[in-house]
Design an enzyme around this catalytic site. Structure first.
Site, PDB file in Angstrom:
ATOM      1  CE  LYS A 288      -3.993   1.892   2.060  1.00 38.47           C
ATOM      2  NZ  LYS A 288      -5.334   1.016   3.108  1.00 38.47           N
ATOM      3  CD  GLU A 377     -19.464  -2.392   8.766  1.00 35.07           C
ATOM      4  OE1 GLU A 377     -19.048  -4.163   8.160  1.00 35.07           O
ATOM      5  OE2 GLU A 377     -18.596  -1.876   8.295  1.00 35.07           O
ATOM      6  NE  ARG A 405     -22.167  -3.482   3.846  1.00 35.49           N
ATOM      7  CZ  ARG A 405     -21.483  -3.544   3.110  1.00 35.49           C
ATOM      8  NH1 ARG A 405     -20.202  -3.999   3.395  1.00 35.49           N
ATOM      9  NH2 ARG A 405     -21.116  -3.190   2.294  1.00 35.49           N
TER      10      ARG A 405
END
Ligand code: TPP
Length: 638
Positions: A288, A377, A405
Site C-alpha cells: 500500500k 459491522e 449493514r
C-alpha cells in the site's frame, strides 16, 4: 487546474490505447500513472495509498482484458483512481470528489467502465458473481468477470456468503485478492494470519511454481486448458493432505501468491487465467502506498492524507490562530477512556475504524478492553450484544452509513432483547467529499422506529460527553444510540465534569416569540447562527435543542405547541421518517395545529462535495434557516 500527464499517459484515452503499448512502454506508463496520482492527490486530496498499490494491477487488467465488455468490479473503490484515469477521466481527474466533479469511487452513472457502484466494502464478489451468472444465462459465454478485492475487504462476511455461492456456480469468475496486509489500519483477524501463512508457506510456493510451469505449457503448446487444469487439481488434492487451502476447500481454484508490482508478469498471468474456466482466485501481494516513501512507511496516515507537499511528504495541516474546538471523534475517544477508567464493565468495539473513530485511544490505553473486529459491522453489533448479556457495557462505534449493514442485528440481537449496548454513530449527516455512499443520512429514521432504543444526538462536545456518561449509568437499562457528525464541535472548553442528562429531556436555548426552531444535534449551532442574524433585524425566534429523537421530550413539546403555531425543525438527516416527522407525529397525535416547516436532507441522493455546499443544497445551513424564518413570517402575516 489540469495537471500535465507524462507522454505515454497523455496518449491513453481508453484501454484500447493501452493495448498498443509494448512491455517496456507499459512499465513506463506505470511510472507516469503513479506520478499523476501523486501530483493530483497532493494538490486536491483524496484517497492515496490504495491507488498507488494497484497501479500495475490496474494497467495489467485493462491491458489483458477487454473492458468494458469484460466486467471489472473494484471492491470499496477507493483504489480505483488509476482505473478512472485510464478509462477516459484523466482530464477531469482534478475535479475528483469536488462538488459536481467526478466521484471518488466507481459509479455506474459516470462511466461504462464503472460496472458497479461502490464505497462500502465487501460487495465485489457477490456483484461479480451475479454478473457472471447473468452472462451464462444470456449465453454470453466468452465474457470475463473480475472482482478486485483487498485483504481488508475480505474480512467482511458478505465475501464468505459470496464465495460459498461461487464455489458451486461453475461461472466464469476471477477474484483478484490484493493483499497488502492493511485495511485502513493494519488488517486484523485469523484470515490475515492465514494469508500471511500462505504467502510464506513452502508448500504453496512450490505449488505456485508447478502451476505456472503448467500454465506456461498451455500458452506455448496450446494444450487443452481443461486437461492441464485437472492435472493441477490432482496435484492440489495431493497437497490437501499436508495443508488445506481455504479457497480450494470452497471450490475456488487458488493461484498465487504473485508479486502484484511485476507488471509484465501480471500480464502473462492474466493471459493464462483467461483460459481457465470456472471460479478462481489470484492472490497478489502488493505494498500500500507503493512508490511514495512516506506512504509506504505510515500506511494508515497515508490512506487519505489530505493535501500534502509531494516533494517533502509534509501533510498540510491548517494552523488556526485561536484554539479550535476538538473533533467529536476525539471527544469520543478520550471520553471513552475516562469512562472506562471509572467503570470496569465498559468495552470498546470498532469494525475496522480504530483511527477514524478514535477508538485507537482506548485500544492503546487498555488493549484488553477494545476490539477491532475487521470490516464486520453485523458481527460488531451481535458481538456487542453477547458482551451485554454478561453485564458488560459495550460502546459499539460504527459510522452511521456502515451501521446500515447491521440493522437487523440492532433490532433482533440488541433491541428486541433490550440489551444495554451503546451505539456511537460517527459521521452522521452529510460527510462531504466521500459522497452518497458515505453520507450518514438515514440513521435517525431507521433508529427511531425500533422499540426500547434511546436515540440521541448532542449539540456540542459537552452534551456528547454527558450522553456517553449517562448511557453507562447502572439505572439505564436500555440500548442507547448517540449520533454525531464528522469534525469539530463548538466548544474549546469541553472537558468539564460529567453530568447526567435525563433521558428524553430537551432544553430551551433561546427564548423567543412568534416562531420556534426545534433542532436535533450539531445543527442546533446552525440555528443559533441564523438567530444571531435575525435578532439583529429585530426578529426573535425561540430555539430548542431536543437532544433526544426518542423518547421525545413531550413536556417540552406541549409547551412549544401551546405557545407557538409556527415551527421549524432542523436535522442533518433524511427528512423522511426523521426528526421533523417525529414532531409532526406528536402534533397529529396531540391534535395541535401549527405551520411546521421541516429542514433536512430531501428524498433524493445527495452527491459529493464540500459539506458547506451540500448543506446549502439541502437548505439547512444557517442562511437557509434564516430565510425559512423570514418566509414563514412573511407568508403568515401577508
Ligand atoms: C462496510 C464498510 N466498512 C468500512 C469501510 C471503511 N473502509 C474503507 S477502505 C477500508 C479498508 C479496506 O482495506 P482493503 O480492502 O485491504 O484495501 P486497501 O485500502 O488495503 O487497499 C475500510 C475499512 C467501508 N468502506 N465499508
Amino acid at each position: 487546474m489540469l495537471i500535465e500527464p507524462g507522454a505515454i499517459l497523455k496518449s491513453i484515452n481508453s484501454p484500447d490505447d493501452l493495448k498498443k503499448l509494448d512491455s517496456a512502454e507499459l512499465v513506463q506508463l506505470s511510472k507516469e500513472l503513479r506520478q499523476f496520482i501523486i501530483d493530483n492527490v497532493s494538490i486536491y486530496g483524496g484517497h492515496f495509498g490504495a491507488s498507488l498499490g494497484v497501479v500495475e494491477l490496474t494497467i495489467a487488467l485493462h491491458y489483458v482484458f477487454d473492458t468494458p465488455r469484460d466486467l471489472l468490479v473494484w471492491d470499496v473503490g477507493h483504489q480505483a483512481y488509476g482505473h478512472k484515469i485510464l478509462t477516459g477521466r484523466r482530464d477531469t481527474f482534478h475535479t475528483n470528489r469536488t462538488y459536481k466533479g467526478i466521484s471518488g469511487f466507481p459509479k455506474r452513472a459516470e462511466s461504462e467502465y464503472d460496472t458497479f457502484g461502490v464505497g462500502h466494502s465487501s460487495t465485489s464478489i457477490s456483484a461479480t458473481l451475479g454478473m457472471s451468472i447473468a452472462s451464462q444465462y444470456l449465453n454470453d459465454n466468452d465474457r470475463q468477470h473480475i472482482a478486485v478485492i483487498g485483504d481488508g475487504a475480505m474480512t467482511g462476511g458478505m465475501v464468505f456468503e459470496a464465495m460459498n455461492h461461487a464455489g458451486v456456480s461453475n461461472s466464469n469468475l476471477l477474484i483478484i485478492l490484493n493483499d497488502n496486509c492493511m485495511s485502513i489500519d493494519p488488517n486484523v483477524g485469523a484470515l490475515k494470519d492465514y494469508l500471511t501463512d500462505i504467502t510464506t508457506s513452502h508448500t504453496y510456493n512450490k505449488f505456485r511454481d508447478e502451476v505456472w510451469n503448467m500454465l506456461g505449457k498451455v500458452s506455448r503448446f496450446g494444450v487443452n486448458a481443461r486437461q492441464i487444469i485437472s492435472n493441477i487439481e490432482n496435484s492440489v488434492k495431493s497437497m490437501f493432505l499436508k495443508h488445506s487451502n481455504l479457497f480450494e476447500s470452497l471450490n475456488l481454484r487458488y493461484f498465487g501468491p504473485v508479486d502484484g508490482h511485476d507488471l509484465n508478469h501480471l500480464v502473462h498471468i492474466f493471459n493464462d487465467l483467461k483460459d481457465i474456466p470456472g471460479p478462481k482466485i489470484l492472490h497478489c501481494i502488493t505494498v500500500k502506498g507503493k512508490g511514495f516513501q512516506q506512504a509506504e512507511k505510515d500506511q494508515t496516515k497515508w490512506h487519505a492524507p489530505g493535501k500534502f507537499d509531494k516533494l517533502t511528504g509534509e501533510i498540510h495541516i491548517k494552523t488556526e490562530a485561536i484554539p479550535q474546538p476538538p473533533k467529536y471523534q476525539d471527544v469520543f475517544g478520550y471520553t471513552l477512556v475516562e469512562l472506562a477508567k471509572m467503570n470496569d464493565k465498559i468495552m470498546g468495539i470498532t469494525p475496522a475504524m480504530p483511527t477514524g473513530s478514535s477508538m485507537n485511544i482506548l485500544m492503546k490505553e487498555m488493549p484488553d478492553r477494545a476490539f477491532d473486529v475487521g470490516i464486520a459491522e453485523q458481527h460488531a453489533v451481535t458481538f456487542s450484544a453477547g458482551l451485554a448479556t454478561q453485564g458488560l457495557v459495550p460502546y459499539c462505534n460504527i459510522y452511521s452509513t456502515f451501521m446500515q449493514r447491521a440493522y437487523d442485528q440492532v433490532i433482533h440481537d440488541v433491541c428486541l432483547q433490550n440489551l444495554k449496548v451503546v451505539f456511537c454513530l460517527d459521521r452522521a449527516g452529510l460527510v462531504g467529499a466521500d459522497g452518497p455512499t458515505h453520507h450518514g443520512a438515514y440513521d435517525i429514521s431507521y433508529m427511531r422506529t425500533i422499540p426500547n432504543l434511546v436515540v440521541s444526538a448532542p449539540m456540542n462536545e459537552t452534551e456528547m460527553r454527558n450522553l456517553m456518561y449517562t448511557a453507562q449509568l447502572p439505572h439505564i437499562k436500555s440500548p442507547f444510540s448517540i449520533r454525531y457528525p464528522r469534525g469539530r464541535g463548538t466548544l474549546a472548553d469541553w472537558q468539564k465534569p460529567f453530568e447526567e442528562i435525563e433521558i428524553g429531556k430537551g432544553r430551551q436555548i433561546v427564548k423567543g416569540e412568534n416562531i420556534a426552531i426545534l433542532t436535533i444535534g450539531h445543527v442546533g449551532n446552525y440555528a443559533l447562527a441564523a438567530i444571531d442574524e435575525l435578532e439583529s433585524k429585530g426578529i426573535f425566534p425561540a430555539l430548542y435543542d431536543m437532544r433526544f429523537v426518542k423518547p421525545l421530550d413531550e413536556v417540552l413539546l406541549h409547551e412549544v405547541f401551546s405557545k407557538f403555531n409556527k415551527i421549524i425543525t432542523v436535522e442533518d438527516g433524511a427528512m423522511m421518517g426523521g426528526f421533523g416527522s417525529a414532531i409532526l407525529e406528536f402534533m397529529a397525535d396531540n391534535e395541535y395545529s401549527a405551520v411546521v416547516k421541516r429542514l433536512g436532507i430531501p428524498d433524493r441522493i445527495i452527491e459529493h462535495g464540500e459539506p458547506e455546499l451540500l448543506h446549502k443544497e439541502c437548505k439547512y445551513d444557517p442562511s437557509a434557516i434564516y430565510n425559512t424564518v423570514l418566509d414563514i413570517l412573511v407568508e403568515v402575516y401577508s
